[in-house]
Design an enzyme around this catalytic site. Structure first.
Site, short mmCIF file in Angstrom:
data_model
loop_
_atom_site.label_atom_id
_atom_site.label_comp_id
_atom_site.label_asym_id
_atom_site.label_seq_id
_atom_site.Cartn_x
_atom_site.Cartn_y
_atom_site.Cartn_z
CE1 TYR A 257 -3.25 -2.74 -0.07
CE2 TYR A 257 -3.80 -2.32 2.20
CZ TYR A 257 -4.01 -3.01 1.03
OH TYR A 257 -4.97 -3.99 0.97
CE LYS B 50 0.33 -16.86 -2.69
NZ LYS B 50 -0.27 -18.15 -3.11
CG ASP C 245 -2.72 -19.64 -1.20
OD1 ASP C 245 -1.87 -19.73 -0.29
OD2 ASP C 245 -2.62 -20.26 -2.27
CG ASP D 240 -7.22 -4.54 3.72
OD1 ASP D 240 -8.21 -4.51 4.47
OD2 ASP D 240 -7.05 -3.76 2.77
CG ASP E 12 -12.35 -6.84 5.83
OD1 ASP E 12 -12.07 -6.35 6.95
OD2 ASP E 12 -12.67 -6.14 4.85
#
Ligand code: NAD
Length: 369
Positions: free
Chosen positions: A141, A192, A225, A249, A253
């Site tokens: 970000y 990852k 994942d 993020d 959620d």
């Protein structure tokens, strides 16, 4: 010892839910349990209306000097067309940046009375208690270059850059290990490493920090994942999950929604520990926004903000026992079938924001004896 709280209610339902927190603070003071001193400031649209910016320098200085900042929510259609740098969210971003709040803590707790409201089967979420620690100030970000270039052949190229330095991974993983020690002593580190260099470094640094300082805590590495998949398959296998800004993020959620409404979700953002005092800069806020659709109607669920204050008790003021009692009070109110509109199902008694705040304080009063 006096504890300094700086309250930033913000816009929309932010002001309504903050009123309930103020009453709770008053309860702690009246009972002589703690000595909280509060000051209030403006942030978001309300600050823009007053000062032409999303937070003033003087309110920023008060936030920097406080033991903890309690934040409501910002934004609303009234400020949709203000200049980008002065938009309501800019106030929150400045707070996070200037206070160097690098660790975002998002608990996902499923109160027994609400287990039936989850989109997952009741037995998968009943009693769920996990904590996601998300790196908040680095990663993709913020990484440069961050551009969209016109290639001149009818195509454009967009670039975002994922960057992590050792120290950024080191400090956020330490927060996760510390948290795990106060809970079930298990950390999953999600990245990852199979396809990203930043994942390789993340894995290396977390492994090193664990070996050097936290070998008493169980550490598992998991691909991000797979972590998402496991969160909806069997969420109770997790205790603390630590991950980068982007994966955090998304995963936070996902975890949040296991437990039902947005109105239930608290969060904390922590800065580095001061070596002399052992304290940290900290901001506590509900996950939800200013909910313009229900603002001013006394419909808002104050539990996310009250829960955020509970996190301040636990992480800024060493009052974990009172944070637990506050959680017990919330659970007791829900057990009685009292619900704000966002939580209500057939047969529940629907109560207002103010009634929910009052009911929680009454239960806390009973628990405190
Ligand atoms: P939102 O979280 O404000 O609302 C989403 C939905 O959830 C709405 O239907 C709302 O009524 C409901 N809801 C949210 N909190 C609730 C609560 N405590 N009790 C009951 N119902 C609740 O998100 P949005 O509608 O996407 O955004 C509205 C405004 O808030 C926008 O201006 C957005 O930019 C801003 N926003 C601010 C923050 C923040 O301050 N941290 C976070 C998200 C959105």
């Amino acid at each position: 010892m006096i504890k300094k709280l700086f309250l930033l209610p913000g816009d929309g339902i932010g002001t309504e839910v903050m009123t309930e927190v103020e009453l709770l603070i008053q309860w702690f003071n009246d009972r002589g349990i703690a000595s909280f001193e509060t000051e209030s400031g403006l942030v978001g649209g309300s600050a823009y209306d007053a000062h032409g910016e999303a937070i003033s320098d003087s309110d920023m200085a008060l936030a920097m000097a406080a033991d903890a900042v309690i934040f409501g929510a910002v934004g609303g259609p009234k400020w949709d067309s203000v200049p980008y740098d002065q938009r309501p969210e800019a106030g929150l971003l400045r707070l996070r940046k200037d206070m160097e709040l690098f660790a975002n803590l998002r608990p996902a707790i499923c109160y027994p009375a609400l287990a039936g409201a989850s989109s997952l089967k009741k037995e998968l979420v009943d009693g769920l208690d996990i904590l996601i620690v998300r790196e908040l100030t680095g990663g993709v970000y913020f990484g440069e270059p961050k551009t969209i270039t016109d290639l001149g052949n009818g195509q454009k190229r967009a670039i975002d850059t994922q960057i992590y330095d050792t120290y950024e991974i080191d400090r956020v993983s330490r927060v996760a290990f510390e948290m795990a020690r106060t809970r079930s002593n298990l950390v999953h580190s999600a990245e990852k490493r199979n396809v990203m260099k930043s994942g390789v470094l993340w894995n290396e640094v977390v492994t090193q920090v664990h070996k050097e300082s936290y070998s008493d805590v169980k550490l598992e590495h998991i691909l991000a994942d797979n972590c998402g998949m496991q969160l909806v398959r069997a969420p109770k296998q997790f205790d603390v999950i630590v991950t980068d800004n982007l994966f955090g993020d998304i995963l936070s959620d996902v975890a949040a929604m296991l437990t039902g409404s947005l109105g239930m979700l608290p969060s904390a953002s922590l800065g580095a520990e001061d070596e002399k005092t052992g304290t940290r800069k900290a901001l506590y806020e509900p996950v939800h926004g200013s909910a313009p659709d229900i603002a001013g109607k006394d419909y808002a669920n104050p539990i996310a903000t009250i829960g955020s204050f509970g996190m301040a008790l636990r992480y800024s003021f060493g009052m974990g026992d009172w944070a637990t009692k506050l959680d017990d009070a919330i659970a007791a109110v829900l057990d009685k079938g009292l619900r704000t509109r966002d939580l209500a199902q057939e047969g529940d008694k629907v109560i207002s924001t103010a009634e929910m705040g009052k009911a929680i304080i009454a239960e806390l009063d009973a628990i405190a004896g």
